[in-house]
Scaffold this motif. Sequence first.
Motif, PDB file in Angstrom:
ATOM      1  N   UNK A  72      24.377 -60.468   1.529  1.00 52.07           N
ATOM      2  CA  UNK A  72      25.255 -59.308   1.334  1.00 52.07           C
ATOM      3  C   UNK A  72      24.534 -58.003   1.657  1.00 52.07           C
ATOM      4  N   UNK A  73      25.089 -57.257   2.581  1.00 60.55           N
ATOM      5  CA  UNK A  73      24.444 -56.026   3.032  1.00 60.55           C
ATOM      6  C   UNK A  73      24.481 -54.927   1.976  1.00 60.55           C
ATOM      7  N   UNK A  74      25.422 -55.033   1.024  1.00 60.44           N
ATOM      8  CA  UNK A  74      25.562 -53.984   0.033  1.00 60.44           C
ATOM      9  C   UNK A  74      24.586 -54.057  -1.108  1.00 60.44           C
ATOM     10  N   UNK A  75      23.745 -55.082  -1.156  1.00 52.91           N
ATOM     11  CA  UNK A  75      22.748 -55.218  -2.213  1.00 52.91           C
ATOM     12  C   UNK A  75      21.390 -54.788  -1.662  1.00 52.91           C
ATOM     13  N   UNK A  76      20.842 -53.724  -2.236  1.00 51.35           N
ATOM     14  CA  UNK A  76      19.547 -53.226  -1.802  1.00 51.35           C
ATOM     15  C   UNK A  76      18.433 -53.750  -2.694  1.00 51.35           C
ATOM     16  N   UNK A  77      17.245 -53.822  -2.129  1.00 50.87           N
ATOM     17  CA  UNK A  77      16.064 -54.211  -2.888  1.00 50.87           C
ATOM     18  C   UNK A  77      15.763 -53.156  -3.946  1.00 50.87           C
ATOM     19  N   UNK A  78      15.248 -53.580  -5.092  1.00 56.21           N
ATOM     20  CA  UNK A  78      14.922 -52.634  -6.155  1.00 56.21           C
ATOM     21  C   UNK A  78      13.732 -51.757  -5.803  1.00 56.21           C
ATOM     22  N   UNK A  79      12.884 -52.214  -4.882  1.00 59.65           N
ATOM     23  CA  UNK A  79      11.734 -51.412  -4.465  1.00 59.65           C
ATOM     24  C   UNK A  79      12.212 -50.263  -3.581  1.00 59.65           C
ATOM     25  N   UNK A  80      11.967 -49.007  -3.967  1.00 63.75           N
ATOM     26  CA  UNK A  80      12.492 -47.878  -3.187  1.00 63.75           C
ATOM     27  C   UNK A  80      12.048 -47.881  -1.731  1.00 63.75           C
ATOM     28  N   UNK A  81      10.813 -48.257  -1.472  1.00 60.43           N
ATOM     29  CA  UNK A  81      10.322 -48.249  -0.091  1.00 60.43           C
ATOM     30  C   UNK A  81      11.106 -49.228   0.772  1.00 60.43           C
ATOM     31  N   UNK A  82      11.326 -50.429   0.259  1.00 60.46           N
ATOM     32  CA  UNK A  82      12.086 -51.436   1.005  1.00 60.46           C
ATOM     33  C   UNK A  82      13.532 -51.002   1.179  1.00 60.46           C
ATOM     34  N   UNK A  83      14.132 -50.449   0.109  1.00 59.24           N
ATOM     35  CA  UNK A  83      15.518 -49.985   0.190  1.00 59.24           C
ATOM     36  C   UNK A  83      15.665 -48.898   1.240  1.00 59.24           C
ATOM     37  N   UNK A  84      14.725 -47.967   1.266  1.00 63.73           N
ATOM     38  CA  UNK A  84      14.785 -46.858   2.219  1.00 63.73           C
ATOM     39  C   UNK A  84      14.635 -47.378   3.644  1.00 63.73           C
ATOM     40  N   UNK A  85      13.747 -48.335   3.851  1.00 57.24           N
ATOM     41  CA  UNK A  85      13.585 -48.912   5.190  1.00 57.24           C
ATOM     42  C   UNK A  85      14.893 -49.544   5.672  1.00 57.24           C
ATOM     43  N   UNK A  86      15.575 -50.237   4.776  1.00 62.86           N
ATOM     44  CA  UNK A  86      16.858 -50.853   5.128  1.00 62.86           C
ATOM     45  C   UNK A  86      17.890 -49.803   5.507  1.00 62.86           C
ATOM     46  N   UNK A  87      17.984 -48.750   4.702  1.00 64.67           N
ATOM     47  CA  UNK A  87      18.960 -47.690   4.973  1.00 64.67           C
ATOM     48  C   UNK A  87      18.658 -46.974   6.284  1.00 64.67           C
ATOM     49  N   UNK A  88      17.395 -46.711   6.541  1.00 62.28           N
ATOM     50  CA  UNK A  88      17.021 -46.009   7.772  1.00 62.28           C
ATOM     51  C   UNK A  88      17.297 -46.865   9.001  1.00 62.28           C
ATOM     52  N   UNK A  89      17.062 -48.164   8.883  1.00 64.18           N
ATOM     53  CA  UNK A  89      17.351 -49.066  10.006  1.00 64.18           C
ATOM     54  C   UNK A  89      18.843 -49.064  10.322  1.00 64.18           C
ATOM     55  N   UNK A  90      19.679 -49.123   9.298  1.00 66.23           N
ATOM     56  CA  UNK A  90      21.130 -49.124   9.517  1.00 66.23           C
ATOM     57  C   UNK A  90      21.619 -47.770  10.040  1.00 66.23           C
ATOM     58  N   UNK A  91      20.981 -46.720   9.604  1.00 64.17           N
ATOM     59  CA  UNK A  91      21.350 -45.393  10.126  1.00 64.17           C
ATOM     60  C   UNK A  91      21.069 -45.321  11.621  1.00 64.17           C
ATOM     61  N   UNK A  92      19.911 -45.800  12.028  1.00 60.06           N
ATOM     62  CA  UNK A  92      19.520 -45.715  13.434  1.00 60.06           C
ATOM     63  C   UNK A  92      20.333 -46.674  14.305  1.00 60.06           C
ATOM     64  N   UNK A  93      20.593 -47.892  13.820  1.00 59.14           N
ATOM     65  CA  UNK A  93      21.275 -48.894  14.635  1.00 59.14           C
ATOM     66  C   UNK A  93      22.788 -48.713  14.664  1.00 59.14           C
ATOM     67  N   UNK A  94      23.357 -48.348  13.530  1.00 59.53           N
ATOM     68  CA  UNK A  94      24.818 -48.364  13.411  1.00 59.53           C
ATOM     69  C   UNK A  94      25.442 -47.003  13.119  1.00 59.53           C
ATOM     70  N   UNK A  95      24.619 -46.003  12.834  1.00 62.47           N
ATOM     71  CA  UNK A  95      25.184 -44.702  12.486  1.00 62.47           C
ATOM     72  C   UNK A  95      25.722 -44.642  11.065  1.00 62.47           C
TER      73      UNK A  95
END
Length: 265
Positions: free
Chosen positions: A219-242
């Motif tokens: 599920x894409x809507x569940x982020x990792x509790x670690x802030x660094x990992x969560x931020x990496x996921x969000x930044x990747x989706x921002x760059x790839x999908x807008x």
Amino acid sequence: MSMTFGIVLTPRSGAEWATAVRDAEQQGYRTILLPDTLYTPSPFPTLAAAAAVTTTIRLRPNVLAVPLRTAAATVRETAALQLLSDGRFELGVGSGRPDASSEAERLGMPWSSAAERRAQVAATVAAVRAQVDPAPPVIVAANGPRMLAAAAEYADRILLAAGPQATEAELAEMVRIVRDNTDRTIAFSHQLVGIGDQLPYWTSARMGLTAEGLRAVGAAGVLDADPTTAIETLETRREKYGIDELIIPGELATPFAPVLARLRV
């Protein structure tokens, strides 16, 4: 392009609402969002109350169910919110939840076919843009391919209204449909489903889902509790999908706070 964050809140009292929206503004949220159902306070007067006690945070129904009111009524209320908020209102609209037909019936409004409701959304947006000055940004909630394609023609932003178990591949397909149907650059929003092992009450108790189970299906809507990992996921989706806006259920504000503190703009 940087990430921005909205928070979904519902009031329990006037005093509590004023405190909650001021706190959200101070914490760095860009937008207050309020559901449009007959089981939550009406979004227009509630957002007007939020406008009165804040100065910068933006105000958006999440999302206005177009079949529950006429286009003329939406124009009137939008104009009032734009006036009272000094232009901070955002028009979040959608064709209505599948189970909202009973709410339309209670309000004496017709519940049309999916195609007719898609046309209603477009007509309401056109009316607001023609009659409200300044016209607010338009955010359209869309899930199925036909609504995504329709929204691509006129939305400023599209909320990818995927279910809690939607995978990143499914989000990517939704983005592809939109991009295949427009030459314009459209931004995307997505709603947080969970962070770490924390889920909202409705998702866990009413839908019977668990964070472990959601992670197991990707599920894409569940982020990792670690802030660094969560931020990496969000930044990747921002760059790839807008996907540059994440909407946070109020119940997840506390576990999400470390991420927000590092990404707030």
